[in-house]
Every structure is written in C-alpha cells, then in structure tokens.
Design an enzyme around this catalytic site. Structure first.
Site, mmCIF file in Angstrom:
data_model
loop_
_atom_site.group_PDB
_atom_site.id
_atom_site.type_symbol
_atom_site.label_atom_id
_atom_site.label_comp_id
_atom_site.label_asym_id
_atom_site.label_seq_id
_atom_site.Cartn_x
_atom_site.Cartn_y
_atom_site.Cartn_z
ATOM 1 N N LYS A 185 23.019 72.577 20.706
ATOM 2 C CA LYS A 185 21.601 73.073 20.818
ATOM 3 C C LYS A 185 21.451 73.525 22.050
ATOM 4 C CE LYS A 185 20.743 72.357 16.550
ATOM 5 N NZ LYS A 185 20.498 71.093 15.776
HETATM 6 C C1 LIG Z 1 20.434 70.314 14.524
HETATM 7 C C2 LIG Z 1 19.206 70.455 13.557
HETATM 8 C C3 LIG Z 1 18.634 69.232 13.092
HETATM 9 C C4 LIG Z 1 19.322 67.805 13.442
HETATM 10 O O1 LIG Z 1 19.372 67.407 14.704
HETATM 11 P P1 LIG Z 1 20.182 66.159 15.123
HETATM 12 O O2 LIG Z 1 19.781 66.106 16.543
HETATM 13 O O3 LIG Z 1 21.567 66.449 15.109
HETATM 14 O O4 LIG Z 1 19.544 65.276 14.238
HETATM 15 C C5 LIG Z 1 17.752 69.370 12.407
HETATM 16 N N1 LIG Z 1 16.960 70.474 12.012
HETATM 17 C C6 LIG Z 1 17.443 71.701 12.543
HETATM 18 C C7 LIG Z 1 16.962 72.972 12.138
HETATM 19 C C8 LIG Z 1 18.682 71.637 13.302
HETATM 20 O O5 LIG Z 1 19.379 72.828 13.577
#
Ligand SMILES: *Cc1c(COP(=O)(O)O)cnc(C)c1O
Length: 384
Positions: A185
């Site tokens: 992210k």
């Molecule tokens: C990465 C992601 C998640 C989950 O995030 P985590 O922190 O890995 O649980 C949820 N929704 C979207 C759109 C994502 O890209």
C-alpha cells in the site's frame, strides 16, 4: 534478456529511519499496543481530519470491526462493488450478513451509484464503497442514497490514504473509513490498518470490540499508574496493532506527500508514453479531488497484439512484475456458487477483470526503472 534486477511489483521503501524507529521501540520494551500506537492514531486523525482514528491489525480487521460495531449481522444486506479485493466482501460474510455485489463504472472502475440504488432492499443496512486505485468514489451521490434510505456508509480506503473529495479528506466523510498499511500500500507498517470516524460512540466501540471486548486496553491497565480491573462487555476480537508496527508507520507518514508527488511524476510519464497504444488508460481525475495514485492500470483492448495474460508473461520475461486488480469478485468460485452470480450479470466488472493489468507504480521506482517499464510495455503492445 536484461542483467538488471527484477522490478518487484509494489515493493516498499524501508530506510534506516524505519529500522531505527523499530529498534528504539524494542529498547523501550513497549512492543505490544502502547504509546507508539497512540501516537500513530493521533497522527492519522490529524492527517485525515477525522475526530477519531483507531489502529487495528489490518484493513480486513478494520472492515469487519466497522460492520460489527454498526450492528451489521445476519439477515442484513451490505452493498459493495465486484471490482475490489476479496477482503471487502469476506468481511461482510464474516458478520453473517449477505454481500450484494454490484457493478462498477466502465471508466472510473468505481462503484456505480445507480447500481447501488437498484440493489437496495428493505434488508439493506450499509454501503461499502471502495476508492479504486485511490480515485474517490462519487461520495455526493452515495451519501445522498444513504441518507434517503437510512443506510450506513463504511468506506474501504485501502488504496486511498491521500485521497480528497471536494475539499474533504477521505476518512472524514462517512460514518466509518478503513485504511490499510499492508506491504504494497502507499504507506506500510508490514501489516496494519486503521478505522477513522467522527462518531465518539463508534470510536469507543471500535476500541473495546477490537481488543477482546474489554473496557480498557492493556497499556492503560499495566502502565505505571498501577493495575486496573477490566470488564468484558462484548465477546470481542484480537485486532490490535503493535507498537513495533506503529513505529514503522510513524516514519512512513512523514513521507506521504513527497511520495505522492513522485508517483504523480511516474503516472504522468506513463500517460504520455502509452497514449498511442491499444489500451484504455485510467480515467482523468475529477476536478476538485485528489487521486492517491495507488495503482496504474491498463485495460488491454481486444485489438491489441497480445491478451492480458500474455502481456503479463512478456513483462515477467523482461523482469517486470505486474498485478491484476482485480478479477471481478462475482466470478470467484465462492461468490459465484454461494450467491449464484453469472459473469454477465455485472458486465463492466467482468470485462475489466479479464482485461486489466497493473504495472509498477511506487515511489521506489527510479527513472531508469520507469524507462524499462515504458520500453517493455511499448515493445509488447506494438508501439513504435
Ligand atoms: C489491501 C486491501 C484490503 C485489505 O487490506 P489488509 O490490510 O491487507 O487487510 C482491503 N480492500 C482493498 C481494496 C485492498 O486493496
């Protein structure tokens, strides 16, 4: 074919500053949930202009907890987009509610407000918009629908920490907003997440339900102020973030704006370089919004010399990692079989899922690496 190293998709920047921050947290011996988490929460609340920010172990936990504290449960329906990561809908399933997947817009890849309206039933309890790639959803339309039908809005802002919509930061707009600090992210804590809200009662519940349903967290129980009894008020979850993770996040937060500027530069180079190729490029951002530039996606048109999967194989051969965001959720076996979706029921999500590819877009990319990506994409797609 090249001696240069593989460009790993979504690789984060971790510097000596992050390492030293973790080391000093370890030296302090507060490695669980403690002062660094509290500092991280305060920093996120200030950044998102939300009244409350509560740290959790992941965005998946944030989404689940947000729905639980809102009273979403068996018998309820929650509307979300088919063009998202599975965690968005899995979290709905975990509450016992039914996920209702609706189509996205063909150009923005974001949930279509008209499709939300069409999917509302007397059982609908909440809407979960996902700001795809960091582009804000049409929050005016979604907010109006929610108000008209008395629904909650819980935003999946996993891609969208920097996103702004008409002068408002994402995180300060709806009832609850969920962020991710997963490795790929825009900023990371290894694993981590955050819920923001302006509602003090929801904030209190998030804190309590996120740590066993106990009335006070371990930090306030075992601090130097002496032991305090706790009371279990709900069979809660173990969703707390650690100070080790928060100490990475605190450093990363200081880099948010310069990193976004760098991704904007890379984005602009891609836009110029791919204009003549048989692809659909991302839609131009709406005026008066900030796009968080989390993913740069190309839709490989049917008249391109190769299909999407061949394109990915060819980039891999040139030592460039790619991703698919996303194959539509309603065609995955669990959602297809359990809820009886047909691929063509949500035609935009289905088509996008078959044609989309994400190429590297991180602050870590050097100009030389961006050159390599551009050359490879043009080469494979027949650009001269
Ligand atoms: C990465 C992601 C998640 C989950 O995030 P985590 O922190 O890995 O649980 C949820 N929704 C979207 C759109 C994502 O890209």
């Amino acid at each position: 074919m090249t001696d240069e190293p593989y460009i790993i998709f979504g690789s984060p920047i971790i510097t000596q500053a992050e390492i030293q921050s973790v080391v000093s947290t370890m030296d302090s011996c507060w490695i669980g949930t403690g002062p660094r988490v509290h500092e991280f929460q305060a920093k996120m609340a200030a950044y998102t202009q939300a009244k409350h920010a509560l740290a959790v172990g992941s965005c998946t936990a944030a989404l689940h907890l947000s729905m639980v504290v809102s009273g979403v449960g068996p018998g309820d329906e929650v509307i979300t987009t088919a063009m998202t990561f599975c965690a968005t809908a899995n979290a709905i399933v975990h509450t016992g509610a039914t996920p209702v997947l609706v189509d996205c817009q063909r150009d923005t890849l974001n949930i279509d407000p008209r499709a939300i309206e069409a999917a509302i039933t007397p059982r609908t309890k909440a809407i979960v918009p996902v700001h795809f790639a960091g582009r804000p959803c049409d929050m005016d339309a979604i907010g109006a629908i929610a108000k008209k039908h008395g629904l909650l809005v819980i935003e999946d802002a996993a891609h969208a920490i920097e996103t702004e919509y008409k002068g408002k930061k994402v995180g300060s707009i709806s009832d609850l907003t969920c962020f991710s600090f997963y490795v790929t992210k825009n900023i990371t804590t290894g694993e981590g997440g955050m819920v923001t809200t302006n509602n003090p009662e929801l904030a209190k519940k998030i804190q309590t339900y996120g740590l066993h349903g106990m009335s006070a967290d371990a930090w306030s129980r075992f601090s130097d102020k002496g032991y305090k009894h706790y009371a279990v008020v709900f069979p809660g979850f173990k969703y707390n973030l650690t100070d080790l993770a928060a100490s990475i996040g605190l450093v990363q937060m200081d880099r948010i704006e310069p990193w976004l500027r760098r991704r904007n530069e890379v984005w602009a180079r891609y836009e110029a370089a791919f204009a003549d190729l048989p692809v659909e490029r991302p839609a131009t951002p709406e005026p008066n919004t900030v796009h968080a530039r989390h993913l740069y996606t190309l839709l490989i048109r049917d008249d391109a010399p190769v299909d999407r999967d061949t394109f990915m194989g060819e980039l891999h051969r040139r030592k460039i990692g790619t991703g698919v965001h996303y194959r539509a959720l309603h065609v995955h076996p669990y959602y297809r079989d359990r809820f009886g979706y047909h691929p063509e029921q949500l035609p935009n999500a289905n088509w996008i899922g078959e044609h989309t590819v994400s190429i590297p877009l991180t602050q870590k990319l050097t100009d030389r690496e961006v050159d390599r990506v551009i050359t490879a994409v043009r080469d494979v797609l027949g650009g001269r």
